[in-house]
Design a protein around this motif. Structure first.
Motif, short mmCIF file in Angstrom:
data_model
loop_
_atom_site.label_atom_id
_atom_site.label_comp_id
_atom_site.label_asym_id
_atom_site.label_seq_id
_atom_site.Cartn_x
_atom_site.Cartn_y
_atom_site.Cartn_z
N GLY A 144 0.79 -1.23 0.00
CA GLY A 144 0.00 0.00 0.00
C GLY A 144 0.82 1.27 0.00
O GLY A 144 1.70 1.45 -0.83
N ASP A 145 0.54 2.09 0.97
CA ASP A 145 1.11 3.43 1.02
C ASP A 145 2.63 3.41 1.11
O ASP A 145 3.23 2.60 1.79
N GLU A 146 3.22 4.36 0.43
CA GLU A 146 4.66 4.54 0.49
C GLU A 146 4.97 5.47 1.66
O GLU A 146 4.16 6.32 2.01
N PRO A 147 6.13 5.33 2.26
CA PRO A 147 6.47 6.24 3.36
C PRO A 147 6.64 7.67 2.84
O PRO A 147 7.00 7.89 1.68
N ASP A 148 6.39 8.61 3.72
CA ASP A 148 6.52 10.01 3.37
C ASP A 148 8.01 10.35 3.22
O ASP A 148 8.77 10.21 4.18
N PRO A 149 8.46 10.78 2.05
CA PRO A 149 9.89 11.05 1.86
C PRO A 149 10.38 12.25 2.67
O PRO A 149 11.57 12.39 2.91
N GLU A 150 9.47 13.11 3.11
CA GLU A 150 9.86 14.29 3.88
C GLU A 150 9.91 14.03 5.38
O GLU A 150 10.36 14.85 6.14
N ALA A 151 9.42 12.86 5.82
CA ALA A 151 9.40 12.56 7.25
C ALA A 151 10.81 12.25 7.74
O ALA A 151 11.63 11.70 7.01
N PRO A 152 11.10 12.61 8.99
CA PRO A 152 12.42 12.29 9.52
C PRO A 152 12.62 10.77 9.61
O PRO A 152 11.70 10.04 9.93
N ARG A 153 13.83 10.32 9.32
CA ARG A 153 14.10 8.89 9.27
C ARG A 153 14.87 8.46 10.52
O ARG A 153 15.99 7.99 10.45
N THR A 154 14.26 8.58 11.68
CA THR A 154 14.93 8.24 12.92
C THR A 154 14.64 6.80 13.34
O THR A 154 15.32 6.29 14.21
N GLY A 155 13.66 6.16 12.77
CA GLY A 155 13.33 4.80 13.14
C GLY A 155 12.64 4.70 14.49
O GLY A 155 12.55 3.63 15.06
N GLY A 156 12.19 5.83 15.03
CA GLY A 156 11.48 5.80 16.29
C GLY A 156 12.37 5.93 17.52
O GLY A 156 11.89 5.92 18.63
N HIS A 157 13.68 6.02 17.33
CA HIS A 157 14.61 6.16 18.44
C HIS A 157 15.19 7.56 18.45
O HIS A 157 15.38 8.17 17.41
N GLY A 158 15.52 8.02 19.65
CA GLY A 158 16.13 9.32 19.78
C GLY A 158 17.64 9.26 19.62
O GLY A 158 18.25 8.18 19.51
N ALA A 159 18.27 10.41 19.59
CA ALA A 159 19.72 10.50 19.43
C ALA A 159 20.45 9.81 20.58
O ALA A 159 21.50 9.20 20.37
N ASP A 160 19.90 9.89 21.80
CA ASP A 160 20.54 9.23 22.95
C ASP A 160 20.60 7.71 22.74
O ASP A 160 21.60 7.07 23.06
N TRP A 161 19.53 7.14 22.22
CA TRP A 161 19.51 5.70 21.97
C TRP A 161 20.59 5.32 20.97
O TRP A 161 21.30 4.33 21.15
N TYR A 162 20.70 6.10 19.89
CA TYR A 162 21.71 5.80 18.88
C TYR A 162 23.12 5.93 19.44
O TYR A 162 24.00 5.13 19.13
N ARG A 163 23.37 6.94 20.30
CA ARG A 163 24.70 7.10 20.91
C ARG A 163 25.02 5.93 21.84
O ARG A 163 26.13 5.43 21.84
N SER A 164 24.04 5.48 22.62
CA SER A 164 24.31 4.40 23.57
C SER A 164 24.40 3.04 22.88
O SER A 164 24.98 2.11 23.42
#
Length: 60
Positions: free
Chosen positions: A33-53
């Motif tokens: 079905g629907d394609e993801p919005d290309p303008e939406a941020p691509r964080t995957g649902g995690h914040g920067a702190d999660w990615y750093r840790s």
């Protein structure tokens, strides 16, 4: 005698006769079905702190 290329291709007649909404529904049934919005941020649902840790050691 030169043939009209649009009339020589039977798929061209089918595509022009099919409404856009019907074509989209057929393609959505095959590819999803629907394609993801290309303008939406691509964080995957995690914040920067999660990615750093959770950064792998070879990326430190």
């Amino acid at each position: 005698m030169t043939e009209d290329p649009a009339k020589a291709d039977p798929a061209a007649d089918d595509a022009s006769a099919e409404p856009d909404w019907k074509r989209r529904a057929r393609l959505d049934a095959v590819f999803g079905g629907d394609e993801p919005d290309p303008e939406a941020p691509r964080t995957g649902g995690h914040g920067a702190d999660w990615y750093r840790s959770n950064r792998p050691p070879h990326h430190s």
